[in-house]
Write a protein that holds these residues in place. Structure first.
Motif, PDB file in Angstrom:
ATOM      1  N   ILE A  18       1.033  -1.185   0.024  1.00  0.00           N
ATOM      2  CA  ILE A  18       0.031  -0.041  -0.151  1.00  0.00           C
ATOM      3  C   ILE A  18       0.912   1.217  -0.022  1.00  0.00           C
ATOM      4  CG2 ILE A  18      -1.609   1.449   1.325  1.00  0.00           C
ATOM      5  CD1 ILE A  18      -2.942  -1.439   2.220  1.00  0.00           C
ATOM      6  N   LEU A  22       1.865   2.216  -3.824  1.00  0.00           N
ATOM      7  CA  LEU A  22       1.009   3.430  -4.163  1.00  0.00           C
ATOM      8  C   LEU A  22       1.855   4.714  -4.299  1.00  0.00           C
ATOM      9  CD1 LEU A  22      -2.407   3.060  -2.325  1.00  0.00           C
ATOM     10  CD2 LEU A  22      -1.790   2.550  -4.597  1.00  0.00           C
ATOM     11  N   THR A  23       2.928   4.711  -3.556  1.00  0.00           N
ATOM     12  CA  THR A  23       3.907   5.874  -3.796  1.00  0.00           C
ATOM     13  C   THR A  23       4.560   5.838  -5.068  1.00  0.00           C
ATOM     14  OG1 THR A  23       4.125   6.124  -1.194  1.00  0.00           O
ATOM     15  CG2 THR A  23       5.722   7.195  -2.790  1.00  0.00           C
ATOM     16  N   ALA A  80       3.621   4.416  -7.700  1.00  0.00           N
ATOM     17  CA  ALA A  80       2.590   4.668  -8.884  1.00  0.00           C
ATOM     18  C   ALA A  80       2.381   6.169  -8.807  1.00  0.00           C
ATOM     19  CB  ALA A  80       1.236   4.113  -8.414  1.00  0.00           C
ATOM     20  N   GLN A  81       2.278   6.778  -7.709  1.00  0.00           N
ATOM     21  CA  GLN A  81       2.180   8.356  -7.712  1.00  0.00           C
ATOM     22  C   GLN A  81       3.267   8.837  -8.373  1.00  0.00           C
ATOM     23  OE1 GLN A  81       2.356   9.813  -3.454  1.00  0.00           O
ATOM     24  NE2 GLN A  81       1.669  11.832  -4.198  1.00  0.00           N
ATOM     25  N   CYS A  91      -6.393   0.918   0.882  1.00  0.00           N
ATOM     26  CA  CYS A  91      -5.897   1.784  -0.270  1.00  0.00           C
ATOM     27  C   CYS A  91      -6.563   3.001  -0.366  1.00  0.00           C
ATOM     28  CB  CYS A  91      -6.011   1.006  -1.483  1.00  0.00           C
ATOM     29  SG  CYS A  91      -4.837  -0.253  -1.582  1.00  0.00           S
ATOM     30  N   TYR A 139      -5.846   5.225   2.579  1.00  0.00           N
ATOM     31  CA  TYR A 139      -4.277   5.768   2.574  1.00  0.00           C
ATOM     32  C   TYR A 139      -4.230   6.961   1.676  1.00  0.00           C
ATOM     33  CZ  TYR A 139       0.356   5.714   0.713  1.00  0.00           C
ATOM     34  OH  TYR A 139       1.802   6.253   0.426  1.00  0.00           O
ATOM     35  N   LEU A 140      -5.002   6.819   0.541  1.00  0.00           N
ATOM     36  CA  LEU A 140      -4.931   7.991  -0.502  1.00  0.00           C
ATOM     37  C   LEU A 140      -5.546   9.084  -0.167  1.00  0.00           C
ATOM     38  CD1 LEU A 140      -5.396   5.934  -3.892  1.00  0.00           C
ATOM     39  CD2 LEU A 140      -3.420   6.747  -3.222  1.00  0.00           C
TER      40      LEU A 140
END
Length: 350
Positions: free
Chosen positions: A243, A247-248, A250-251, A322, A325-326
């Motif tokens: 997560i 996700l970082t 991907a960001q 997720c 988190y976002l």
């Protein structure tokens, strides 16, 4: 039993002694994590202390040899190759493509070990080859994501504990998929490392030699468990890593940034650096979330819940986590994730 205790005590004593001998050597030779606009510590800290994970694994191999038990030679070869290159990278930067090639070699050796552990091997059918490629990709991503999580005091050690404990319980009470002592020889250096690292002002950081080898070992453990049970739910034993680090990455890709450059936009870094939360509190919270999720996975399998029910429960929890988190990260970053303001652009690009 007595031999096991003696080996365990010897490993603990040797690890602590080597650390105390290493600290002044590292300080004199400049093995320090300096302070800059990306760092989360306020004073230079000795790095490379993760060599105790390598030392502990070496003692584990000696223990197996003394007892005449089978040794995971292929895995050990991959482990030590990664350890050597990672420590060299801690001393002086190693070209990232070379590191990736070495990681690929280590992963191939890990897969050979997994094939040997399976006894029947992976076979040569097209589906088997697809599965192998998927495992190579998963292992490569997993090892590097785990390395990315080593960013604040106590984080790597806490997440290691939170992953090992459910995996060890599964080995004891669900299915015996590997020698139980490997967990103990991973728990020991983790506890020792946390003694020096889980502090407001840490005595040391693990460096790549610690985070890469631990990530490699945890990947081997998780894949062994998945192959032994056929249950993909066990992949979620490292869900917090997927997560935050996943996700970082991907960001940053969507924002057009170089993911190989250092940055400071993991949620745990934002919580500490932007919101000024205590490092140890944040690391403990991450550990608690991962441990609770891991224990849930263990409980679902201990009580033999149908796999499809496990998939539904764990996937829903993962998806909700997720989104949460976002949302939290978006709020901290001023209401946007991709259009970063000057602070985050500077931290990522410099």
């Amino acid at each position: 039993m007595m031999l096991d205790i003696l080996m365990f005590l010897a490993t603990a004593a040797l690890s602590v002694a080597c650390l105390y001998a290493y600290f002044p050597i590292a300080e004199k030779s400049g093995m320090l994590a300096g302070v800059n606009h990306r760092s989360s510590h306020i004073k230079p800290v000795v790095t490379g202390a993760g060599f105790i994970f390598v030392l502990s694994f070496a003692m584990y191999m000696v223990d197996l040899l003394i007892k005449g038990e089978p040794c995971p030679w292929f895995f050990a070869a991959g482990f030590f190759i990664l350890a050597i290159v990672s420590f060299c990278d801690d001393v002086k930067d190693v070209w990232f493509l070379y590191r990736l090639l070495v990681q690929l070699a280590g992963i191939c050796l890990m897969l050979l070990q997994l094939s040997f552990d399976e006894q029947e091997g992976f076979g040569a059918s097209p589906l088997r080859w697809i599965a192998i490629l998927c495992m190579v990709f998963y292992a490569m991503v997993n090892i590097n994501l785990y390395n990315f999580m080593d960013g604040i005091n106590g984080m790597m050690g806490c997440l290691t504990l939170a992953t090992i404990i459910p995996a060890m319980l599964a080995n004891m009470y669900v299915i015996e998929y590997m020698d139980n002592s490997i967990f103990l020889y991973l728990l020991l250096p983790t506890a020792i490392f946390l003694f020096f690292n889980f502090r407001r002002q840490p005595k040391c950081f693990s460096g790549d030699v610690g985070s890469i080898t631990v990530g490699f070992t945890l990947t081997y453990i998780v894949l062994s468990l998945v192959l032994a049970t056929g249950n993909m739910v066990y992949l979620f034993l490292m869900a917090v890593v997927y997560i935050d680090a996943g996700l970082t990455v991907a960001q940053r890709l969507f924002a057009g940034q170089n993911i190989f450059k250092p940055h400071r936009i993991h949620l745990f870094q934002l919580l500490c650096n932007e919101n000024k939360h205590n490092h140890l509190l944040v690391s403990s919270a991450y550990c608690g979330v991962q441990l609770a999720y891991g224990l849930l996975i263990f409980a679902l399998n201990y009580y033999e819940v149908e796999y499809y029910v496990q998939y539904i429960i764990c996937t829903v929890i993962f998806a909700v986590a997720c989104v949460a988190y976002l949302l939290v990260k978006r709020n901290i970053m001023g209401g946007h994730l991709l259009d970063m303001d000057a602070r985050f652009v500077k931290q990522c690009d410099e």
